[in-house]
Write a protein that holds these residues in place. Structure first.
Motif, mmCIF file in Angstrom:
data_model
loop_
_atom_site.group_PDB
_atom_site.id
_atom_site.type_symbol
_atom_site.label_atom_id
_atom_site.label_comp_id
_atom_site.label_asym_id
_atom_site.label_seq_id
_atom_site.Cartn_x
_atom_site.Cartn_y
_atom_site.Cartn_z
ATOM 1 N N TRP A 57 0.837 -1.201 0.000
ATOM 2 C CA TRP A 57 0.000 0.000 0.000
ATOM 3 C C TRP A 57 0.875 1.256 0.000
ATOM 4 N N ALA A 58 1.931 1.268 0.792
ATOM 5 C CA ALA A 58 2.805 2.439 0.851
ATOM 6 C C ALA A 58 3.517 2.673 -0.480
ATOM 7 N N ALA A 59 3.932 1.595 -1.159
ATOM 8 C CA ALA A 59 4.612 1.740 -2.445
ATOM 9 C C ALA A 59 3.671 2.327 -3.496
ATOM 10 N N VAL A 60 2.428 1.826 -3.536
ATOM 11 C CA VAL A 60 1.455 2.359 -4.493
ATOM 12 C C VAL A 60 1.160 3.818 -4.181
ATOM 13 N N LEU A 61 0.982 4.135 -2.920
ATOM 14 C CA LEU A 61 0.735 5.510 -2.510
ATOM 15 C C LEU A 61 1.872 6.425 -2.924
ATOM 16 N N GLN A 62 3.110 5.994 -2.699
ATOM 17 C CA GLN A 62 4.261 6.814 -3.054
ATOM 18 C C GLN A 62 4.335 7.020 -4.569
ATOM 19 N N HIS A 63 3.976 5.999 -5.340
ATOM 20 C CA HIS A 63 3.963 6.132 -6.799
ATOM 21 C C HIS A 63 3.015 7.242 -7.228
ATOM 22 N N TYR A 64 1.825 7.283 -6.635
ATOM 23 C CA TYR A 64 0.858 8.311 -7.028
ATOM 24 C C TYR A 64 1.230 9.686 -6.476
ATOM 25 N N ILE A 65 1.969 9.712 -5.374
ATOM 26 C CA ILE A 65 2.491 11.000 -4.902
ATOM 27 C C ILE A 65 3.423 11.584 -5.949
ATOM 28 N N TYR A 66 4.338 10.748 -6.468
ATOM 29 C CA TYR A 66 5.241 11.222 -7.520
ATOM 30 C C TYR A 66 4.467 11.595 -8.786
ATOM 31 N N LYS A 67 3.483 10.788 -9.121
ATOM 32 C CA LYS A 67 2.747 10.982 -10.365
ATOM 33 C C LYS A 67 1.944 12.272 -10.366
ATOM 34 N N THR A 68 1.356 12.641 -9.234
ATOM 35 C CA THR A 68 0.515 13.835 -9.158
ATOM 36 C C THR A 68 1.291 15.090 -8.804
ATOM 37 N N ASP A 89 15.355 8.052 0.316
ATOM 38 C CA ASP A 89 15.353 9.413 -0.200
ATOM 39 C C ASP A 89 14.678 9.416 -1.560
ATOM 40 N N ASP A 90 14.150 10.576 -1.955
ATOM 41 C CA ASP A 90 13.564 10.716 -3.286
ATOM 42 C C ASP A 90 14.656 10.566 -4.343
ATOM 43 N N PRO A 91 14.330 9.958 -5.484
ATOM 44 C CA PRO A 91 13.038 9.404 -5.921
ATOM 45 C C PRO A 91 12.964 7.888 -5.777
ATOM 46 N N LEU A 92 13.625 7.336 -4.771
ATOM 47 C CA LEU A 92 13.750 5.881 -4.618
ATOM 48 C C LEU A 92 12.785 5.291 -3.600
ATOM 49 N N LEU A 93 11.857 6.082 -3.104
ATOM 50 C CA LEU A 93 11.019 5.593 -2.013
ATOM 51 C C LEU A 93 10.039 4.507 -2.457
ATOM 52 N N VAL A 94 9.618 4.524 -3.724
ATOM 53 C CA VAL A 94 8.771 3.434 -4.205
ATOM 54 C C VAL A 94 9.531 2.121 -4.128
ATOM 55 N N TRP A 95 10.805 2.146 -4.536
ATOM 56 C CA TRP A 95 11.648 0.961 -4.423
ATOM 57 C C TRP A 95 11.814 0.559 -2.959
#
Length: 603
Positions: A480-491, A552-558
C-alpha cells in the motif's frame, strides 16, 4: 516490541514425607475420575498448594482459560507506559527537528497550526540516518543491560539505574532545544550526546522490564477449576502469560499513542499571540505562558517519565524478583561447546547432522556426566532443556529483523511521506498515531473475541502461525505504501516534492502494521529469555541500516516495494523451515522449571 523472558527462583523441594495421606487421597480421586493411572502432580511450594491438576484426558478435552492477573503486573506496565511515552514522545519529533529548517521568526522551532515545525534543516537523509542510529543504539545496548542484570545487579536494580540514565538523557535533549541553542548548528552536538545517553539507558531498561512482568505471575502448572456456569476448564499458565503480555503491550501502546499525539502538537504551537484564530481554543489548552516549541516537546515526556521512579519505589517491597544467577549467555555458550565436543567435521553436512542429532544435548546434562563435573555446571538437567528450547526459539526470532524493516518505516520515511500530502491542518507526524490507535482497538478484540473463539472451535492458532500472518500483513502494508508513493510522484508537478494529495490513503495504510503487531505482540515473550532475544536485538539493529539506501527521493517506491517482497518471502520461507517446530509448542511450553545455583549471592 516484540516481545518477554522468564527466569524465576527455583521452586522449593517437595516435602512428600509430611503429606503422604494427602497425596494418596488425591491419587485415588484422580484414578476414580479418569479410570486410569493418572499422573500425579503435587507441589507444596506455597504457589500450587491445593490445586487440582488435570489428567491426560482432561488436557486433551477441556477448554483452556487464563488465570487472574496480579496487580503488580499493572504497576510495572504503568512504568513501561510512562517510559514509552517519553521514548516515542521524543522520537516522533526527531524527524522534524533534524530535517526541517527553523521557521522564520521562531526561536523555538514552533510554526503555528498551519506551519511546518523545524529546527536544524539538515534534510531527510540526515534525519533518517540519525533516527536509525538511535534505534540501532537502542537495539545494541540491551546486550549490556541483560548481562548486567543476569550477572550482577538483578533486573529490578538494573531498571532503577536505567531510569536515572534516561532521565539525564532527557535533560540533555531539552538543552538542545531551548532558545539560544536551537538557533545554532552546534545544537546537533547536544542532540547526539542526548540520544546516545538515552539509548544507553534504554538498553538497561528494555531487556529487563518484560521479564520482570513475567515474574509477577508465579504459577507454572496447569490446574482445573469449575467456572460459574458449571463448566470445568483448565487454567493454563501459557495462556495467562500471553494475556499478561497482551495487556502489558496495551499499556505500552497507550503510552506511545499519548506521547506521539501530545508531543506532535506541542512542537507546532507558538506563543498565544500567534495562534491561528480558528484553533485558538484548542491551542490555549496546550500552550504555557511563554514560548512553546521543541523544548516543550522534549520537556513533557520528561515530566511523564518521572512516574517511573515513583512507581518503582512505591512497589519496591511488593514485586517478585529473581536474584542474579550469572551470565546466561556465558553459561549457555559453555554448555553448547561442551555438547559439541567430537561433533565437528570438515564436512559441513556431517557437522550439521551431528549438531542436530537427537542426542546432542543428552551428553551435556549433569546427570549423564560421570566423575567430576566442570565448575561452571551449577544447573540441573532441566536447565539444559531450557537452553535447547531457547535455541529452537532463536530459529524463529532470527527472521524478525525483516519484519522490523517494515515497522521501522513508521518512524521516519512515512512521516516524511505525510509531509508531502495535504494534511488539512494536522501535523504530518500525527498521522502515524493511527498505528498505535489501531493497536488499542485490535488488542482487546483479539483477547476477548478472536482468540477465545478460536480456542472454543478447537483451532490451535499457535505462536508461529500468528508470527507468519504478521509477516503477511506487514507485506500488505508496504505494498500500500509503495502504491501511494507512486501516485504522490505521479501527481506532483516536479515528481520529487509533491505538495497536494489526500491523506486518507495514508490512514488506511497505517492500520495494516497495527493489525500485524496486535496479532504478534501477545505471545512474543511467552517462551522468550535473554538468551533468545539478544541475538534478535543485534540482527535487528543491523537490519535497520539496510533501508537507508532507498530512504530518499526518488527511490522511495523501491524502498517500500523491497520491504514488501522481503516480508512476504520471509514469511513463506520461515513457515517452510519451521512448521515442524509448531507441532512441538505444547511440549516446549511445559518444560519443568530449572534450578541454577549462582556462584555468588545475589543483590
Amino acid at each position: 516490541m516484540p516481545a518477554g523472558q522468564q527466569d524465576e527462583n527455583a521452586i522449593a523441594a517437595i516435602d512428600e514425607a509430611k503429606h503422604v495421606e494427602a497425596v494418596d487421597h488425591e491419587k485415588r480421586s484422580l484414578e476414580s475420575r479418569s479410570g486410569s493411572n493418572a499422573e500425579i502432580e503435587h507441589e507444596l511450594d506455597g504457589i500450587h498448594d491445593g490445586l487440582e491438576f488435570p489428567t491426560e484426558k482432561e488436557k486433551r478435552t477441556l477448554r483452556r482459560v487464563a488465570d487472574s492477573i496480579p496487580w503488580q503486573v499493572y504497576m510495572i506496565a504503568l512504568v513501561q507506559s510512562a517510559e514509552r511515552f517519553s521514548f516515542y514522545g521524543c522520537l516522533v519529533v526527531f524527524t522534524n527537528y533534524v530535517q526541517q529548517p527553523l521557521p522564520d521568526g521562531s526561536r523555538t522551532g514552533s510554526a503555528g497550526f498551519n506551519g511546518q515545525a523545524g529546527a536544524l534543516g539538515m534534510g531527510q537523509h540526515a534525519s533518517s540516518s540519525l533516527a536509525k542510529f538511535y534505534q540501532y543504539w537502542c537495539y545494541i545496548t540491551p546486550l549490556f543491560g541483560a548481562y548486567i542484570a543476569d550477572a550482577h545487579w538483578g533486573r529490578y536494580k538494573t531498571i532503577c539505574w536505567a531510569v536515572l540514565v534516561i532521565l539525564i538523557g532527557h535533560i540533555l535533549l531539552i538543552i538542545a532545544a531551548i532558545p539560544g541553542v536551537i538557533e545554532h548548528q552546534s545544537a546537533i552536538g547536544a542532540f547526539i550526546v542526548a540520544i546516545i545517553v538515552m539509548g544507553f539507558g534504554t538498553g538497561l531498561f528494555k531487556p529487563n522490564i518484560s521479564p520482570l512482568v513475567a515474574e509477577q505471575y508465579r504459577r507454572r502448572k496447569l490446574f482445573v477449576v469449575t467456572i460459574q456456569d458449571g463448566e470445568r476448564v483448565i487454567v493454563d499458565p501459557v495462556v495467562t502469560i500471553s494475556r499478561i503480555y497482551m495487556y502489558f503491550y496495551l499499556f505500552n501502546i497507550i503510552g506511545t499513542f499519548a506521547g506521539r499525539i501530545s508531543m506532535t502538537y506541542s512542537e507546532k504551537v507558538k506563543p498565544k499571540s500567534h495562534i491561528h484564530p480558528s484553533s485558538k481554543d484548542l491551542m490555549l489548552t496546550l500552550s504555557p505562558q511563554k514560548f512553546v516549541g521543541f523544548w516543550l516537546a522534549y520537556t513533557l515526556p520528561t515530566v511523564v517519565f518521572l512516574l517511573c521512579p515513583l512507581i518503582l519505589w512505591a512497589g519496591r517491597k511488593c514485586y517478585h524478583t529473581s536474584p542474579p544467577t550469572g551470565s546466561v549467555l556465558a553459561d549457555s555458550f559453555r554448555l553448547f561447546t561442551y555438547a559439541a565436543r567430537g561433533r565437528w567435521s570438515i564436512n559441513p553436512v556431517r557437522t550439521y547432522r551431528n549438531m542436530t542429532a537427537a542426542d546432542f544435548w543428552e551428553n551435556a546434562k549433569p546427570s549423564s556426566i560421570e566423575g567430576e563435573k566442570p565448575s561452571w555446571m551449577t544447573f540441573d538437567d532441566r536447565w539444559v532443556e531450557e537452553v535447547r528450547r531457547g535455541l529452537k526459539a532463536c530459529r524463529v526470532f532470527l527472521w524478525y529483523p525483516i519484519y522490523w524493516l517494515t515497522y521501522d518505516q513508521l518512524n521516519d520515511n512515512l512521516i516524511s511521506q505525510a509531509f508531502t500530502m495535504a494534511t488539512h491542518g494536522l501535523p504530518n507526524d500525527v498521522l502515524g498515531n493511527l498505528y498505535p490507535f489501531g493497536l488499542v482497538v485490535f488488542i482487546p478484540i483479539c483477547d476477548f473475541f478472536i482468540y477465545p473463539a478460536l480456542r472454543r472451535a478447537g483451532l490451535n492458532f499457535s505462536a508461529l502461525k500468528r508470527i507468519t500472518l504478521g509477516f503477511f500483513t506487514g507485506a500488505m502494508a508496504m505494498v500500500w505504501a509503495a502504491v501511494l508513493q507512486h501516485y504522490i510522484y505521479k501527481t506532483s508537478p516536479c515528481g520529487y516534492r509533491p505538495k497536494n494529495m489526500k491523506s486518507l490513503v495514508m490512514a488506511v495504510f497505517l492500520f495494516m502494521p497495527a493489525i500485524a503487531s496486535a496479532i504478534g505482540e501477545a505471545f512474543d515473550c511467552t517462551t522468550a529469555s535473554p538468551l533468545l532475544v539478544l541475538p534478535t536485538y543485534t540482527l535487528t539493529s543491523l537490519s535497520i541500516f539496510l533501508s537507508l539506501a532507498f530512504s530518499d527521493d526518488p527511490l522511495l517506491v523501491w524502498n517500500y516495494g523491497v520491504m514488501a517482497v522481503l516480508a512476504f518471502t520471509c514469511g513463506c520461507v520461515m513457515w517452510f523451515f519451521l512448521w515442524k517446530l509448531d507441532s512441538q509448542e505444547e511440549e516446549l511450553n511445559y518444560i519443568a522449571e530449572a534450578i541454577m545455583v549462582d556462584h555468588k549471592q545475589g543483590d
